[in-house]
Design a protein around this motif. Structure first.
Motif, PDB file in Angstrom:
ATOM      1  N   PHE A 183       0.800  -1.228   0.000  1.00 49.40           N
ATOM      2  CA  PHE A 183       0.000   0.000   0.000  1.00 49.40           C
ATOM      3  C   PHE A 183       0.833   1.279   0.000  1.00 49.40           C
ATOM      4  O   PHE A 183       0.307   2.371   0.198  1.00 49.40           O
ATOM      5  CB  PHE A 183      -0.931   0.006   1.225  1.00 49.40           C
ATOM      6  N   TYR A 184       2.117   1.155  -0.227  1.00 52.09           N
ATOM      7  CA  TYR A 184       3.040   2.300  -0.170  1.00 52.09           C
ATOM      8  C   TYR A 184       2.623   3.400  -1.146  1.00 52.09           C
ATOM      9  O   TYR A 184       2.629   4.583  -0.805  1.00 52.09           O
ATOM     10  CB  TYR A 184       4.456   1.815  -0.476  1.00 52.09           C
ATOM     11  N   VAL A 185       2.257   3.037  -2.348  1.00 55.15           N
ATOM     12  CA  VAL A 185       1.885   4.017  -3.378  1.00 55.15           C
ATOM     13  C   VAL A 185       0.398   4.365  -3.283  1.00 55.15           C
ATOM     14  O   VAL A 185       0.019   5.541  -3.310  1.00 55.15           O
ATOM     15  CB  VAL A 185       2.209   3.483  -4.783  1.00 55.15           C
ATOM     16  N   SER A 186      -0.460   3.365  -3.148  1.00 56.66           N
ATOM     17  CA  SER A 186      -1.904   3.584  -3.237  1.00 56.66           C
ATOM     18  C   SER A 186      -2.496   4.306  -2.023  1.00 56.66           C
ATOM     19  O   SER A 186      -3.458   5.072  -2.160  1.00 56.66           O
ATOM     20  CB  SER A 186      -2.630   2.248  -3.434  1.00 56.66           C
ATOM     21  N   ARG A 187      -1.930   4.097  -0.826  1.00 57.42           N
ATOM     22  CA  ARG A 187      -2.529   4.686   0.377  1.00 57.42           C
ATOM     23  C   ARG A 187      -1.681   5.797   1.000  1.00 57.42           C
ATOM     24  O   ARG A 187      -2.226   6.691   1.648  1.00 57.42           O
ATOM     25  CB  ARG A 187      -2.816   3.590   1.409  1.00 57.42           C
ATOM     26  N   GLY A 188      -0.390   5.738   0.853  1.00 62.58           N
ATOM     27  CA  GLY A 188       0.453   6.833   1.296  1.00 62.58           C
ATOM     28  C   GLY A 188       0.758   6.855   2.782  1.00 62.58           C
ATOM     29  O   GLY A 188       0.175   6.120   3.587  1.00 62.58           O
ATOM     30  N   ILE A 189       1.670   7.756   3.148  1.00 61.57           N
ATOM     31  CA  ILE A 189       2.210   7.810   4.504  1.00 61.57           C
ATOM     32  C   ILE A 189       1.174   8.258   5.529  1.00 61.57           C
ATOM     33  O   ILE A 189       1.223   7.861   6.694  1.00 61.57           O
ATOM     34  CB  ILE A 189       3.461   8.727   4.542  1.00 61.57           C
ATOM     35  N   ARG A 190       0.223   9.111   5.124  1.00 60.59           N
ATOM     36  CA  ARG A 190      -0.788   9.575   6.083  1.00 60.59           C
ATOM     37  C   ARG A 190      -1.670   8.423   6.550  1.00 60.59           C
ATOM     38  O   ARG A 190      -2.026   8.329   7.725  1.00 60.59           O
ATOM     39  CB  ARG A 190      -1.645  10.681   5.459  1.00 60.59           C
ATOM     40  N   TRP A 191      -2.039   7.542   5.624  1.00 61.71           N
ATOM     41  CA  TRP A 191      -2.825   6.364   6.012  1.00 61.71           C
ATOM     42  C   TRP A 191      -2.014   5.489   6.967  1.00 61.71           C
ATOM     43  O   TRP A 191      -2.536   5.007   7.980  1.00 61.71           O
ATOM     44  CB  TRP A 191      -3.215   5.557   4.777  1.00 61.71           C
ATOM     45  N   TYR A 192      -0.750   5.300   6.649  1.00 64.94           N
ATOM     46  CA  TYR A 192       0.132   4.469   7.472  1.00 64.94           C
ATOM     47  C   TYR A 192       0.191   5.002   8.902  1.00 64.94           C
ATOM     48  O   TYR A 192       0.066   4.245   9.866  1.00 64.94           O
ATOM     49  CB  TYR A 192       1.515   4.460   6.843  1.00 64.94           C
ATOM     50  N   GLN A 193       0.356   6.304   9.044  1.00 62.05           N
ATOM     51  CA  GLN A 193       0.422   6.894  10.378  1.00 62.05           C
ATOM     52  C   GLN A 193      -0.921   6.817  11.092  1.00 62.05           C
ATOM     53  O   GLN A 193      -0.972   6.655  12.314  1.00 62.05           O
ATOM     54  CB  GLN A 193       0.882   8.352  10.273  1.00 62.05           C
ATOM     55  N   SER A 194      -2.005   6.882  10.334  1.00 64.00           N
ATOM     56  CA  SER A 194      -3.344   6.862  10.942  1.00 64.00           C
ATOM     57  C   SER A 194      -3.680   5.537  11.602  1.00 64.00           C
ATOM     58  O   SER A 194      -4.530   5.489  12.496  1.00 64.00           O
ATOM     59  CB  SER A 194      -4.405   7.198   9.891  1.00 64.00           C
ATOM     60  N   VAL A 201      11.309  -2.992   0.032  1.00 62.39           N
ATOM     61  CA  VAL A 201      10.836  -2.571   1.346  1.00 62.39           C
ATOM     62  C   VAL A 201      11.911  -1.851   2.161  1.00 62.39           C
ATOM     63  O   VAL A 201      11.665  -0.788   2.742  1.00 62.39           O
ATOM     64  CB  VAL A 201      10.277  -3.771   2.134  1.00 62.39           C
ATOM     65  N   ALA A 202      13.096  -2.413   2.239  1.00 66.68           N
ATOM     66  CA  ALA A 202      14.154  -1.815   3.060  1.00 66.68           C
ATOM     67  C   ALA A 202      14.427  -0.370   2.650  1.00 66.68           C
ATOM     68  O   ALA A 202      14.529   0.521   3.502  1.00 66.68           O
ATOM     69  CB  ALA A 202      15.424  -2.650   2.964  1.00 66.68           C
ATOM     70  N   GLU A 203      14.537  -0.126   1.362  1.00 67.10           N
ATOM     71  CA  GLU A 203      14.812   1.225   0.878  1.00 67.10           C
ATOM     72  C   GLU A 203      13.644   2.161   1.167  1.00 67.10           C
ATOM     73  O   GLU A 203      13.852   3.338   1.498  1.00 67.10           O
ATOM     74  CB  GLU A 203      15.102   1.186  -0.622  1.00 67.10           C
ATOM     75  N   ARG A 204      12.427   1.669   1.050  1.00 65.43           N
ATOM     76  CA  ARG A 204      11.256   2.503   1.326  1.00 65.43           C
ATOM     77  C   ARG A 204      11.204   2.895   2.807  1.00 65.43           C
ATOM     78  O   ARG A 204      10.870   4.037   3.145  1.00 65.43           O
ATOM     79  CB  ARG A 204       9.986   1.760   0.923  1.00 65.43           C
ATOM     80  N   ILE A 205      11.514   1.958   3.687  1.00 66.65           N
ATOM     81  CA  ILE A 205      11.526   2.254   5.122  1.00 66.65           C
ATOM     82  C   ILE A 205      12.572   3.316   5.429  1.00 66.65           C
ATOM     83  O   ILE A 205      12.316   4.286   6.155  1.00 66.65           O
ATOM     84  CB  ILE A 205      11.798   0.979   5.943  1.00 66.65           C
TER      85      ILE A 205
END
Length: 328
Positions: A113-124, A148-152
């Motif tokens: 979901f990195y592209v489709s939902r974005g960081i705001r969803w992740y934090q929520s 994944v490692a690079e994205r984190i």
């Protein structure tokens, strides 16, 4: 009698009533704080010897003030599949300084979901935590997903990574049992032997391109993680040891995350039916893992187990050299 004493008495009563109402309002404000705060307050009350020694005053004060906020994870359990990640995050969530994401299954943000939902969803979807608490999330699939490692690291260069690995032979059998139960990857159509071997029809030979075999070949994936993160940022746990002695493994995690010591052997009760440990809380209630954990595995021929063991033996030596650590 003069009216003055009556007025003074009445004023005193009014002041006392106002003081009482103000204190009551304060109590109500604490009680209606967020669900996350209520959960934290629940986690603060402990009874065992190690828990009595745990410094809780700061947590309690913060909880009463309600100054919690959702923050990105400071630590991520990145895998591996069928190696104890579910038990690890459930046990860690019992620690008063650790709180996991509100999604109790694999979050799968960085691989799905990195592209489709974005960081705001992740934090929520993260819990509401305080400054002296650590937010964690768990996704077993992260370990074997290349990006994944690079994205984190792009989001937070200081993120701590926890990877738990079991003997690949055990993981291979456990993967097959899970897939067969879920009727995925054609496991319900074929035997375990058929899933991991070449189809020459005569001799049993491991197929290196088998999905199960590739998922249990840890070396390349581990190299990718250590190319992105410093070795000191990555804690690699022995999944076999965690199965047998969870308290010892959790102490290693406490040290790595720099939180107070909490877990002791008296927290854990062995469930002989499932062959897994459960967690005993301060009130005596025992919390076990979900029903899907500890599912029965297929009975395999000894020759198949030995062939698998021989296949992974050279890879294990390379892995231990890469991580500068011995497992299993």
């Amino acid at each position: 009698m003069s009216k003055l004493p009556k007025i003074v008495l009445l004023a005193c009563c009014v002041i006392a009533a106002v003081y009482f109402l103000l204190s009551l309002v304060g109590q109500i404000q604490v009680s209606i704080s967020s669900d996350e705060t209520s959960e934290i307050q629940h986690k603060i009350v402990y009874k065992t010897e190690s828990e009595k020694a745990f410094p809780r005053a700061k947590l309690t004060a913060n909880a009463q003030r309600g100054k919690c906020k959702k923050q990105l994870p400071q630590a991520i359990i990145a895998g591996h599949l069928k190696s104890g990640t579910g038990a690890l995050v459930e046990f860690l969530n019992e620690h008063p300084q650790i709180s996991s994401s509100n999604i109790r299954t694999d979050v799968q943000f960085f691989n799905k979901f990195y592209v489709s939902r974005g960081i705001r969803w992740y934090q929520s979807i993260m819990p509401c935590t305080f400054k002296n608490q650590i937010t964690i999330e768990k996704t077993a699939q992260y370990f074997s997903y290349p990006k994944v490692a690079e994205r984190i690291r792009t989001i937070n260069t200081t993120t701590k990574i926890i990877i738990i690995l079991k003997d690949p032979v055990k993981v291979a059998v456990s993967l097959y049992a899970m897939w067969r139960e879920h009727k995925s990857n054609h496991a319900h159509e074929y035997t375990f032997e058929r899933m991991i071997s070449k189809t020459n029809g005569t001799t049993f030979e491991i197929d290196p391109n088998s999905k199960i075999i590739k998922l249990c070949s840890y070396v390349q994936n581990m190299k990718q993680w250590l190319q992105v993160f410093e070795r000191t940022q990555v804690l690699i746990l022995d999944g076999n040891s965690f199965d047998d002695h969870p308290a010892g493994t959790l102490k290693d995690v406490e040290k790595f995350l720099n939180v107070k010591h909490f877990f002791d052997t008296d927290h854990f009760v062995f469930n002989s039916t499932k062959g897994k440990y459960c967690f005993r809380r301060w009130n005596g209630k025992v919390r076990c893992l979900p029903e899907g954990k500890g599912r029965p595995h297929p009975k395999l021929n000894a020759n198949v187990i030995q062939t698998l063991t021989d296949y992974y033996k050279p890879m294990k030596k390379i892995l231990f050299k890469v991580i500068n650590q011995t497992l299993w």
